[in-house]
Design a protein around this motif. Structure first.
Motif, short mmCIF file in Angstrom:
data_model
loop_
_atom_site.label_atom_id
_atom_site.label_comp_id
_atom_site.label_asym_id
_atom_site.label_seq_id
_atom_site.Cartn_x
_atom_site.Cartn_y
_atom_site.Cartn_z
N VAL A 152 0.86 -1.20 -0.02
CA VAL A 152 0.07 0.13 0.07
C VAL A 152 1.01 1.13 0.00
O VAL A 152 2.14 1.16 0.53
CB VAL A 152 -0.86 0.21 1.10
CG1 VAL A 152 -1.89 -0.94 1.10
CG2 VAL A 152 -0.12 -0.20 2.54
N LEU A 211 -7.17 4.56 8.63
CA LEU A 211 -7.69 5.28 7.37
C LEU A 211 -7.81 6.71 7.66
O LEU A 211 -8.43 7.19 8.56
CB LEU A 211 -9.19 4.76 7.38
CG LEU A 211 -10.08 5.40 5.93
CD1 LEU A 211 -9.17 4.64 4.70
CD2 LEU A 211 -11.22 4.48 6.13
N GLY A 247 -11.09 9.03 2.87
CA GLY A 247 -11.88 8.06 1.38
C GLY A 247 -12.42 6.80 2.02
O GLY A 247 -12.64 6.50 3.10
N ASN A 248 -13.09 6.21 0.87
CA ASN A 248 -13.69 4.98 1.54
C ASN A 248 -13.50 3.95 0.45
O ASN A 248 -14.26 3.14 -0.06
CB ASN A 248 -15.28 5.38 1.12
CG ASN A 248 -15.64 6.05 -0.17
OD1 ASN A 248 -14.89 6.01 -1.20
ND2 ASN A 248 -17.01 6.57 -0.43
N ARG A 249 -12.10 3.97 -0.01
CA ARG A 249 -11.71 2.80 -0.58
C ARG A 249 -10.14 2.31 -0.18
O ARG A 249 -9.49 3.32 0.19
CB ARG A 249 -11.79 2.50 -2.19
CG ARG A 249 -11.11 3.88 -2.74
CD ARG A 249 -11.28 3.66 -4.27
NE ARG A 249 -10.21 3.81 -4.90
CZ ARG A 249 -10.03 4.63 -5.98
NH1 ARG A 249 -10.97 5.27 -6.53
NH2 ARG A 249 -8.72 4.68 -6.73
N VAL A 250 -9.97 1.10 -0.18
CA VAL A 250 -8.39 0.71 0.14
C VAL A 250 -7.70 0.35 -1.14
O VAL A 250 -8.33 -0.46 -1.74
CB VAL A 250 -8.34 -0.34 1.17
CG1 VAL A 250 -6.99 -0.97 1.22
CG2 VAL A 250 -8.92 0.26 2.37
N ASP A 251 -6.65 1.05 -1.56
CA ASP A 251 -6.01 0.56 -2.77
C ASP A 251 -4.77 -0.25 -2.34
O ASP A 251 -3.86 0.19 -1.71
CB ASP A 251 -5.43 1.70 -3.50
CG ASP A 251 -6.75 2.84 -3.93
OD1 ASP A 251 -7.78 2.21 -4.21
OD2 ASP A 251 -6.61 3.86 -4.33
N LEU A 291 -7.49 -0.50 10.18
CA LEU A 291 -8.01 -1.53 9.36
C LEU A 291 -6.89 -2.49 9.19
O LEU A 291 -5.72 -2.20 9.22
CB LEU A 291 -8.37 -0.82 8.04
CG LEU A 291 -9.49 0.11 7.78
CD1 LEU A 291 -9.35 0.50 6.61
CD2 LEU A 291 -11.01 -0.44 8.12
#
Lengths: 219, 360
Positions: free
Chosen positions: B253, B283, B286-290, B321
């Motif tokens: 990440v 976190l 944002g609402n996504r994990v790349d 997370l």
């Protein structure tokens, strides 16, 4: 795209309890978040015994936090990890350095609210009292109404009904809100019942003793 | 000497097993072959392993067991592994590797001149002939080696070896000539019982023409031993080896807490079934994990996003997370994102977000 901060810190099984609020902290990030969002309480913490060891357990070692000033300790904690970005750290340092220069009425009201949220009535009462004493009359009506209302609720928690009645009345005088009206009605109702919850006349001596204990605690 | 770990390498075939053992800090390898009476019976195999260790290592326990076992599913191998563990073999680790991988590790532990160019190994069990090829797939990247296996064909003898030997010899010589003439081959290895019997005359001339040839029954089990020694020593090879089970991408990440640097979750170069890892993150927004997959040599990137919009709303930087990456094979796998909460501020909901990925 979501932004993430990678952490190698460990979540501990047992927490570190903040002395003033009693808040349990299980990780370094929670401590950082606590400092950022509960600055008023952090600045009240004069010693942090055991926090240095806990930081070790959280895998974020720092040296001798115990007897540093809150400002110095916060600086050392923030530097130890990556929770705060460089800009954020600078903003935090600046905010902490200027914290004492915030007008007393606002600073104490904020502190009182934090104590209030943690159910620490005594700390909240003292902070609100300082805020009330420092009022200058040019404050926002909402600010004053909120201060008086919270003060009234704290008095209720101590069964300090007469005081509570006055504070609710003052709050309503500033701003007519449903919460304050309900509070005042409740206190008036209690007054009619002779200040007891079950409608029976309260023992005046018992009430007096209660008030004395409360005042002694404040001193 | 006492502190050095013992590594046991095994090549388990249908009715035969080759065993090798070595100490982690020594290059000397002891080899032996065993006939198996039952078809891959875990108890029998474990018994033979113990017998081998008793004889050659005074009953010392093998800390690591590395084995190759073709044509068996992972679940069957897992069952065998349980049996090995119960027998006290491989207490510190048991790993299954492909024959291609064992072959690579054997060759890469020889003198460099033997693998300067392509290396070919022939495996002949008396019926089927298979070829293993270790080569450099990219001339620009001299430290990259790829390995592949090819079944060449059925070479079964229908008659007496003395009568049919000449036919087999000619047939194998033709095949070898065809394969070895395609490219520069530094060395050739022969393994398998089929090569025994002294029938090779013509073919030996072809094999040894301008290169060195070796014959032995423990190519794969010794390769397993070398692989195990590498694990013990935490050896980092300068070569990128592409075996069929090797994952070529590293996953990770982008850490905004460290100037957007790349933080690894899994490393490239490991077998897909061992390539798993996790990382804890806070976190920020944002609402996504790349999760980014980077090819270890071409540095080509592939980004896989996990939608975590279902996560209960909370203030900025108030949520831990756990991101886990696991592979199903060398090119595909799964990303798991689990809500770990934030202590007393926000207890864990244990919500789990899943995303499959396929590496292109």
């Amino acid at each position: 795209m979501g932004r993430l901060i990678v952490t190698s810190s460990v979540v501990s099984e047992t927490p570190f309890y903040m002395k003033k609020s009693g808040h349990p902290l299980y990780s370094y990030e929670e401590l950082c978040y606590y400092i950022r969002t509960r600055m008023g309480l952090w600045m009240e913490e004069m010693t942090r015994e055991g926090l240095t060891e806990k930081m070790q357990e959280w895998n974020v070692p720092v040296k001798d936090l115990d007897f540093l000033s809150p400002l110095e300790a916060a600086e050392r904690i923030m530097e130890a990890g990556t929770y705060f970005g460089t800009d954020e750290k600078e903003q935090m340092f600046q905010y902490m350095q200027e914290y004492d220069q915030i007008e007393e009425r606002f600073r104490e009201k904020e502190k009182g609210d934090l104590y209030f949220d943690y159910g620490k009535s005594r700390g909240a009462y003292l902070a609100y009292w300082k805020a009330v004493s420092a009022l200058q009359g040019d404050e926002d009506k909402d600010f004053r109404a909120s201060l008086y209302h919270n003060m009234a609720v704290i008095c209720c928690r101590f069964f300090y009904w007469k005081e509570a009645k006055n504070w609710f009345a003052l709050a309503l005088n500033e701003k007519d809100t449903e919460e304050s009206r309900i509070g005042l009605e409740l206190v008036i109702d209690m007054e009619k019942k002779g200040w007891s919850m079950d409608g029976k006349p309260a023992d005046p001596e018992k009430l007096h003793r209660h008030e004395e204990t409360f005042l002694a605690e404040l001193e | 000497m006492i502190n050095s770990k013992l590594i046991l390498g095994a090549d388990i075939r249908e009715n035969q097993m080759s065993l090798s053992c070595c100490l982690e800090n020594q290059t000397e390898i002891i080899n032996e072959n065993f006939i198996l009476e039952k078809y891959r019976d875990a108890d029998e195999i474990a018994g033979k392993m113990k017998e081998f260790l008793n004889k050659n290592q005074a009953g010392r326990k093998a800390a690591f067991l590395i084995y190759s076992c073709e044509n068996d599913s992972r679940s069957q191998c897992k069952k065998m592994e349980q049996c090995f563990k119960q027998a006290g073999i491989g207490e510190e680790g048991i790993r299954l590797i492909s024959k291609e991988n064992a072959f690579v590790h054997y060759v890469m532990h020889q003198n460099e001149e033997l693998y300067r160019y392509t290396v070919i190994a022939f495996e002949f069990n008396g019926t089927e002939l298979a070829g293993y090829r270790l080569y450099s797939p990219n001339r620009k990247i001299s430290k990259e080696r790829k390995t592949e296996k090819q079944v060449i064909g059925n070479f079964q003898l229908n008659g007496n070896l003395s009568d049919m030997g000449n036919i087999l010899d000619s047939k194998f010589a033709d095949v070898a000539k065809q394969i070895l003439s395609r490219e520069v081959v530094s060395s050739v290895f022969l393994t398998g019982q089929g090569f025994e019997g002294g029938w090779m005359q013509k073919s030996l001339k072809v094999l040894c023409d301008g290169r060195r040839a070796f014959s032995g029954q423990n190519l794969f089990s010794a390769g397993c031993c070398y692989y195990g020694a590498g694990i013990c020593k935490e050896e980092k090879t300068e070569y990128l080896i592409q075996a069929p089970e090797t994952v070529l991408y590293e996953s990770g990440v982008i850490d905004s807490g460290a100037n957007d640097s790349f933080i690894k979750i899994t490393e490239a170069g490991n077998a897909w079934y061992e390539s798993k890892g996790n990382i804890d993150v806070i976190l920020e927004r944002g609402n996504r994990v790349d999760v980014v997959f980077v090819h270890s040599h071409t540095l080509e990137k592939q980004v896989e996003s996990v939608d975590i919009s279902g996560l209960s709303a909370r203030p900025k930087k108030m949520g831990r997370l756990r991101i886990s990456v696991e592979f199903f094979d060398r090119d595909s796998g799964i990303i798991l994102v689990k809500d770990k909460g934030f202590g007393a501020f926000s207890p864990s909901t244990n919500q789990l977000f899943i995303k499959d990925f396929k590496l292109l």
